[in-house]
Design a protein around this motif. Structure first.
Motif, PDB file in Angstrom:
ATOM      1  N   SER B 179      11.741  17.526 -14.424  1.00  0.00           N
ATOM      2  CA  SER B 179      11.443  18.563 -13.446  1.00  0.00           C
ATOM      3  C   SER B 179      10.031  18.358 -12.923  1.00  0.00           C
ATOM      4  N   PHE B 180       9.755  18.894 -11.750  1.00  0.00           N
ATOM      5  CA  PHE B 180       8.427  18.736 -11.162  1.00  0.00           C
ATOM      6  C   PHE B 180       8.139  19.921 -10.263  1.00  0.00           C
ATOM      7  N   GLU B 181       6.878  20.096  -9.904  1.00  0.00           N
ATOM      8  CA  GLU B 181       6.489  21.283  -9.149  1.00  0.00           C
ATOM      9  C   GLU B 181       6.139  20.964  -7.700  1.00  0.00           C
ATOM     10  N   GLY B 182       6.234  21.975  -6.870  1.00  0.00           N
ATOM     11  CA  GLY B 182       5.904  21.829  -5.465  1.00  0.00           C
ATOM     12  C   GLY B 182       5.730  23.205  -4.841  1.00  0.00           C
ATOM     13  N   VAL B 183       5.780  23.267  -3.511  1.00  0.00           N
ATOM     14  CA  VAL B 183       5.510  24.521  -2.812  1.00  0.00           C
ATOM     15  C   VAL B 183       6.787  25.032  -2.133  1.00  0.00           C
ATOM     16  N   TYR B 184       7.222  26.209  -2.532  1.00  0.00           N
ATOM     17  CA  TYR B 184       8.324  26.876  -1.841  1.00  0.00           C
ATOM     18  C   TYR B 184       7.731  27.737  -0.729  1.00  0.00           C
ATOM     19  N   TYR B 185       8.454  27.891   0.372  1.00  0.00           N
ATOM     20  CA  TYR B 185       7.970  28.825   1.383  1.00  0.00           C
ATOM     21  C   TYR B 185       9.126  29.525   2.074  1.00  0.00           C
ATOM     22  N   ASN B 186       8.797  30.658   2.644  1.00  0.00           N
ATOM     23  CA  ASN B 186       9.773  31.477   3.346  1.00  0.00           C
ATOM     24  C   ASN B 186       9.769  31.026   4.811  1.00  0.00           C
ATOM     25  N   LYS B 187      10.808  30.282   5.214  1.00  0.00           N
ATOM     26  CA  LYS B 187      10.842  29.670   6.551  1.00  0.00           C
ATOM     27  C   LYS B 187      10.731  30.704   7.666  1.00  0.00           C
ATOM     28  N   GLN B 188      11.431  31.826   7.487  1.00  0.00           N
ATOM     29  CA  GLN B 188      11.436  32.855   8.523  1.00  0.00           C
ATOM     30  C   GLN B 188      10.027  33.379   8.771  1.00  0.00           C
ATOM     31  N   LYS B 189       9.307  33.672   7.672  1.00  0.00           N
ATOM     32  CA  LYS B 189       7.952  34.206   7.820  1.00  0.00           C
ATOM     33  C   LYS B 189       7.006  33.137   8.349  1.00  0.00           C
ATOM     34  N   ALA B 190       7.182  31.889   7.889  1.00  0.00           N
ATOM     35  CA  ALA B 190       6.324  30.804   8.361  1.00  0.00           C
ATOM     36  C   ALA B 190       6.468  30.659   9.875  1.00  0.00           C
ATOM     37  N   ALA B 191       7.715  30.774  10.372  1.00  0.00           N
ATOM     38  CA  ALA B 191       7.952  30.642  11.812  1.00  0.00           C
ATOM     39  C   ALA B 191       7.304  31.800  12.567  1.00  0.00           C
ATOM     40  N   ARG B 192       7.452  33.010  12.014  1.00  0.00           N
ATOM     41  CA  ARG B 192       6.892  34.180  12.678  1.00  0.00           C
ATOM     42  C   ARG B 192       5.366  34.111  12.726  1.00  0.00           C
ATOM     43  N   LEU B 193       4.766  33.566  11.660  1.00  0.00           N
ATOM     44  CA  LEU B 193       3.304  33.468  11.602  1.00  0.00           C
ATOM     45  C   LEU B 193       2.795  32.244  12.358  1.00  0.00           C
ATOM     46  N   GLY B 194       3.731  31.397  12.840  1.00  0.00           N
ATOM     47  CA  GLY B 194       3.334  30.198  13.571  1.00  0.00           C
ATOM     48  C   GLY B 194       2.716  29.139  12.678  1.00  0.00           C
ATOM     49  N   LEU B 195       3.205  29.011  11.419  1.00  0.00           N
ATOM     50  CA  LEU B 195       2.663  28.007  10.506  1.00  0.00           C
ATOM     51  C   LEU B 195       3.446  26.704  10.653  1.00  0.00           C
ATOM     52  N   THR B 196       2.745  25.593  10.753  1.00  0.00           N
ATOM     53  CA  THR B 196       3.412  24.305  10.845  1.00  0.00           C
ATOM     54  C   THR B 196       3.497  23.683   9.456  1.00  0.00           C
ATOM     55  N   THR B 197       4.700  23.666   8.909  1.00  0.00           N
ATOM     56  CA  THR B 197       4.891  23.083   7.582  1.00  0.00           C
ATOM     57  C   THR B 197       5.432  21.671   7.742  1.00  0.00           C
ATOM     58  N   PRO B 198       5.277  20.796   6.778  1.00  0.00           N
ATOM     59  CA  PRO B 198       4.548  21.016   5.538  1.00  0.00           C
ATOM     60  C   PRO B 198       3.031  20.934   5.726  1.00  0.00           C
ATOM     61  N   ALA B 199       2.310  21.629   4.836  1.00  0.00           N
ATOM     62  CA  ALA B 199       0.860  21.478   4.815  1.00  0.00           C
ATOM     63  C   ALA B 199       0.565  20.103   4.222  1.00  0.00           C
ATOM     64  N   LYS B 200      -0.327  19.352   4.854  1.00  0.00           N
ATOM     65  CA  LYS B 200      -0.595  17.997   4.364  1.00  0.00           C
ATOM     66  C   LYS B 200      -1.778  17.946   3.410  1.00  0.00           C
ATOM     67  N   THR B 201      -2.679  18.921   3.533  1.00  0.00           N
ATOM     68  CA  THR B 201      -3.814  18.963   2.612  1.00  0.00           C
ATOM     69  C   THR B 201      -3.933  20.363   2.040  1.00  0.00           C
ATOM     70  N   VAL B 202      -4.674  20.472   0.932  1.00  0.00           N
ATOM     71  CA  VAL B 202      -4.888  21.779   0.321  1.00  0.00           C
ATOM     72  C   VAL B 202      -5.649  22.677   1.300  1.00  0.00           C
ATOM     73  N   ASP B 203      -6.571  22.077   2.075  1.00  0.00           N
ATOM     74  CA  ASP B 203      -7.312  22.861   3.077  1.00  0.00           C
ATOM     75  C   ASP B 203      -6.363  23.469   4.106  1.00  0.00           C
ATOM     76  N   GLU B 204      -5.405  22.647   4.563  1.00  0.00           N
ATOM     77  CA  GLU B 204      -4.410  23.149   5.517  1.00  0.00           C
ATOM     78  C   GLU B 204      -3.616  24.306   4.922  1.00  0.00           C
ATOM     79  N   LEU B 205      -3.232  24.121   3.642  1.00  0.00           N
ATOM     80  CA  LEU B 205      -2.465  25.167   2.959  1.00  0.00           C
ATOM     81  C   LEU B 205      -3.292  26.448   2.897  1.00  0.00           C
ATOM     82  N   GLU B 206      -4.575  26.292   2.580  1.00  0.00           N
ATOM     83  CA  GLU B 206      -5.442  27.461   2.460  1.00  0.00           C
ATOM     84  C   GLU B 206      -5.625  28.149   3.818  1.00  0.00           C
TER      85      GLU B 206
END
Lengths: 272, 455
Positions: B179-206
């Motif tokens: 098993s391994f870890e990663g980032v889950y996200y809520n696609k609907q909310k990401a779209a509404r907030l205008g977030l472009t996924t995936p984040a490529k750097t931790v700074d982008e994620l922040e």
């Protein structure tokens, strides 16, 4: 009595009733949610999923686990009550050599958490070839219940009027018949209460069966609850259903002996 | 070592509440096992280099019954046992499943019984069985079967004779599912907030966290009642701490330190996320499991967790469930992430070591891969996993990329010291609660490490 004072008692009672019933209600409502639903608090049920009880029963194999629990309880409760009664009688009414020390030693057992003793117990039982058996578990539980039982029965016998015992002696009763024919018939509430308490403890015992019995199929009912707790996920509806299955016998026994139980508890309080 | 990534044993998911008791039991068990194994009747005092019987890759043809103890609540273990039995009908399995928390408490004593299970799932703390000679030294079988080229992550179940150091010494088992870890996200909310996924750097994620926060959303869903903040922290360590330093510490190499600039950055990031409100202020009052449940119900925008959460997240969010691999420090950096696995080991007292070893070998086969994948794990034989759509497809892509970059790193709390799970939970709670500074936080972890390894 003024109105606020008259309302005080019902208000306090209602408060306690709510404190007891809300968690229970949440358990009930969780048990009828669709199995595997992630739950975060008290929620209105989505339909009535009574099949949870059936699947919980068959998945965790509660048939065998409850049988196990029943067998252990049948072995433990009468034996513990008998031994506790005899020990309590002796310590309360007779000049046992070193009686005070023995009693002190037993009280020490009350203060000792089971978690501390379970690993040495495992090695002791393994040396005797009693691990992975219900006999071994029953023996350990009888021993573990002795401190409280002796304490309880000793204080009970100590509060009985000394005149009763003296009168029996004058009439030529042996100490044996004093216990069986004079004292015990007057001790039903105390003995019943001890029995009910023992049953509840024995039934709810979790760590001892878990450690002392390796084969999950031979463990007792509470060990079956772990079946629904995975490494990362908990199936709360099935767990709630299983919990209700496990506590049902305890609730039934308690309801059946309720009057004796309360009398037993109050007896001590009044006679102090 | 295999070209595939390294994996640690098992992360702390939930069930931390009983950890104190557990580590007490484990410690007591270790002492007693080590002390009594040669004295107590019925316990074999096999040295740690002994293995039961001559090594053979031939599966016995006479009827054999193997007892299997595990805490795997997925369909994997049962599926693998059924498939093996279908192939070798003379081998019967008696499976003894115990829930995770209960398994951790009881398995060391179970393995020291006169007739222990033949095969057991390996969980943290079981390395204490190594000095007592209670686990089968699998070096012979590993050579005979060629396991080093079949399984990733074997160094995670390789121990020194005293069981204290991981990655050196003899092999005691193999991983079934990883098993391994990663980032889950809520696609609907990401779209509404205008977030472009995936984040490529931790700074982008922040930056996305900041945007979500500004829009009144909870950016990162975490529950730290039982130490769930370790998931983001382990991931940030993967990003910022050099792999060699990470491994030395996580494997308990003597002289290793976590008081390093990379770990400082990771801890400061966690602290900043809490201060800025990217993580809810009541994080110490929410369990890891409840956090997954809340995220699956639509709370928050992001959640850092492992593939074990995929089923719950997918069930709750449906088509709105999204996943990407952990963003790194820079956009062109190789993937580094944290992972674990379900490992199987064999009792030194087994009467049918050859059959048990044959099962271990089967676990890494192409036949086993679809069963492992179906249970939500990553199979040792990654290229034999069936392709999938949706959330599980994203996970599979992430796993293959991680394998390609050899980016899987161990959880720091599993093998560094027996008490590290508790210490890390406590330290993370202090950090999140503002009771400890970053320096104090790292010092707490290092103090536990030094105490154990300087004995």
């Amino acid at each position: 009595m003024s109105l606020p004072r008259r309302l005080a008692a019902p208000a306090v009672l209602t408060l306690f009733l709510v404190a007891v019933f809300v968690p229970f209600l949440s358990l009930l409502s969780a048990s009828i949610q669709p199995a595997g639903t992630p739950l975060t608090g008290l929620e209105a049920p989505h339909g009535l999923h009574l099949e949870n009880f059936g699947t919980a029963w068959s998945k965790a194999g509660f048939g065998r686990l409850l049988l196990s629990s029943g067998l252990v309880a049948v072995a433990v409760v009468p034996a513990s009550v008998l031994f506790a009664t005899l020990a309590g009688y002796a310590l309360a009414t007779m000049e046992v050599p070193g009686g005070r020390k023995i009693f002190g030693y037993l009280l020490l057992g009350l203060a000792l958490p089971a978690e501390v003793t379970v690993i040495p117990l495992y090695y002791d039982l393994r040396a005797l070839g009693l691990t992975d058996t219900r006999y071994g578990l029953a023996l350990v539980e009888i021993a573990a219940f002795m401190p409280f039982g002796t304490f309880w029965m000793r204080s009970h016998f100590a509060t009985m009027p000394t005149g009763l015992i003296e009168a029996a002696r004058l009439d030529g009763a042996t100490s044996w018949s004093t216990l069986w024919r004079i004292l015990l018939p007057n001790s039903r509430p105390a003995v019943t209460t001890l029995g009910v308490l023992y049953f509840v403890w024995c039934w709810n015992q979790f760590l001892l069966p878990l450690i002392l019995i390796q084969d999950p199929a031979r463990r007792t009912a509470p060990a079956g609850l772990g079946y629904f707790t995975g490494e990362y996920n908990v199936d709360i509806p099935s767990l709630a259903a299983a919990t209700l299955i496990v506590i049902a016998p305890v609730v039934a026994i308690y309801l059946f002996f309720q009057r004796h139980f309360i009398r037993g508890v109050l007896d001590g309080a009044l006679k102090g | 070592m295999s070209p595939l990534p390294r994996t640690p044993l098992s992360p702390i998911g939930r069930g931390f509440s009983r950890r104190a008791l557990l580590s007490g039991l484990a410690a007591a068990g270790a002492v007693t096992v080590a002390g009594c194994s040669s004295l107590t009747p019925g316990s074999s005092a096999a040295g740690s280099t002994a293995s039961a019987g001559p090594v053979s890759t031939a599966v016995p043809s006479d009827p054999v019954t193997l007892t299997v103890a595990d805490a795997d609540d997925t369909t994997m273990t049962q599926g693998l046992l059924d498939a093996f039995r279908a192939k070798y009908p003379n081998v019967t399995f008696k499976r003894q499943y115990t829930g995770w928390d209960d398994y951790l408490k009881s398995i060391n004593l179970t393995m020291s019984a006169a007739t222990p299970p033949d095969i057991a799932q390996f969980t943290p703390g079981m390395q204490n069985l190594v000095p007592g000679g209670l686990l089968l030294n699998a070096d012979g079988y590993a050579t005979a079967y060629g396991w080093s080229s079949k399984f990733p992550g074997l160094d995670q179940i390789t121990f020194s004779p005293d069981g204290k150091t991981v990655g050196t010494g003899s092999l005691y088992g193999v991983p079934g599912g990883l098993s391994f870890e990663g980032v889950y996200y809520n696609k609907q909310k990401a779209a509404r907030l205008g977030l472009t996924t995936p984040a490529k750097t931790v700074d982008e994620l922040e930056a996305m966290f900041a945007k979500a926060k500004a829009a009144g959303e909870l950016p990162l869903v975490v529950g730290n009642l039982d130490g769930g903040l370790n998931h983001p922290f382990n991931e940030l360590l993967s990003v910022f701490l050099a792999p060699a330093d990470r491994e030395a510490w996580a494997f308990g190499h003597s002289g290793a330190s976590i008081v390093l600039p990379g770990a400082r950055t990771a801890a400061e990031t966690i602290q900043r996320w809490v201060t800025k409100g990217y993580i809810s202020s009541n994080v110490n009052g929410i369990s890891d499991n409840d956090a997954t449940a809340a995220f699956a119900k639509g709370q928050g925008v992001f959640r850092i967790s492992g593939n074990w959460a995929a089923a719950a997240v997918g069930k709750g969010l449906g088509d709105n469930a999204g996943y990407f691999t952990m963003p790194q420090a820079t956009a062109d950096a190789k993937i580094h992430t944290t992972g674990a696995g379900v490992y199987y080991c064999v009792s030194a007292k087994t009467k049918s070591a050859a059959a048990a070893a044959a099962f271990l070998d089967f676990v890494g086969s192409a036949d086993a891969a679809p069963l492992t994948a179906k249970a939500g794990f990553m199979a040792p034989k990654a290229d034999a996993m069936p392709s999938q759509a949706g959330l599980f497809g994203s996970l599979l892509t992430g796993w293959q990329a991680t394998v390609r970059d050899q980016g899987l790193e161990p959880f720091i709390q599993n093998a560094s010291t027996p008490t590290m799970s508790d210490t890390l939970t406590n330290a993370l709670q202090q950090l999140a609660g503002g009771k400890a500074t970053v320096d104090q936080f790292l010092a707490l972890l290092q103090a536990d490490f030094d105490k154990y390894h300087q004995q």
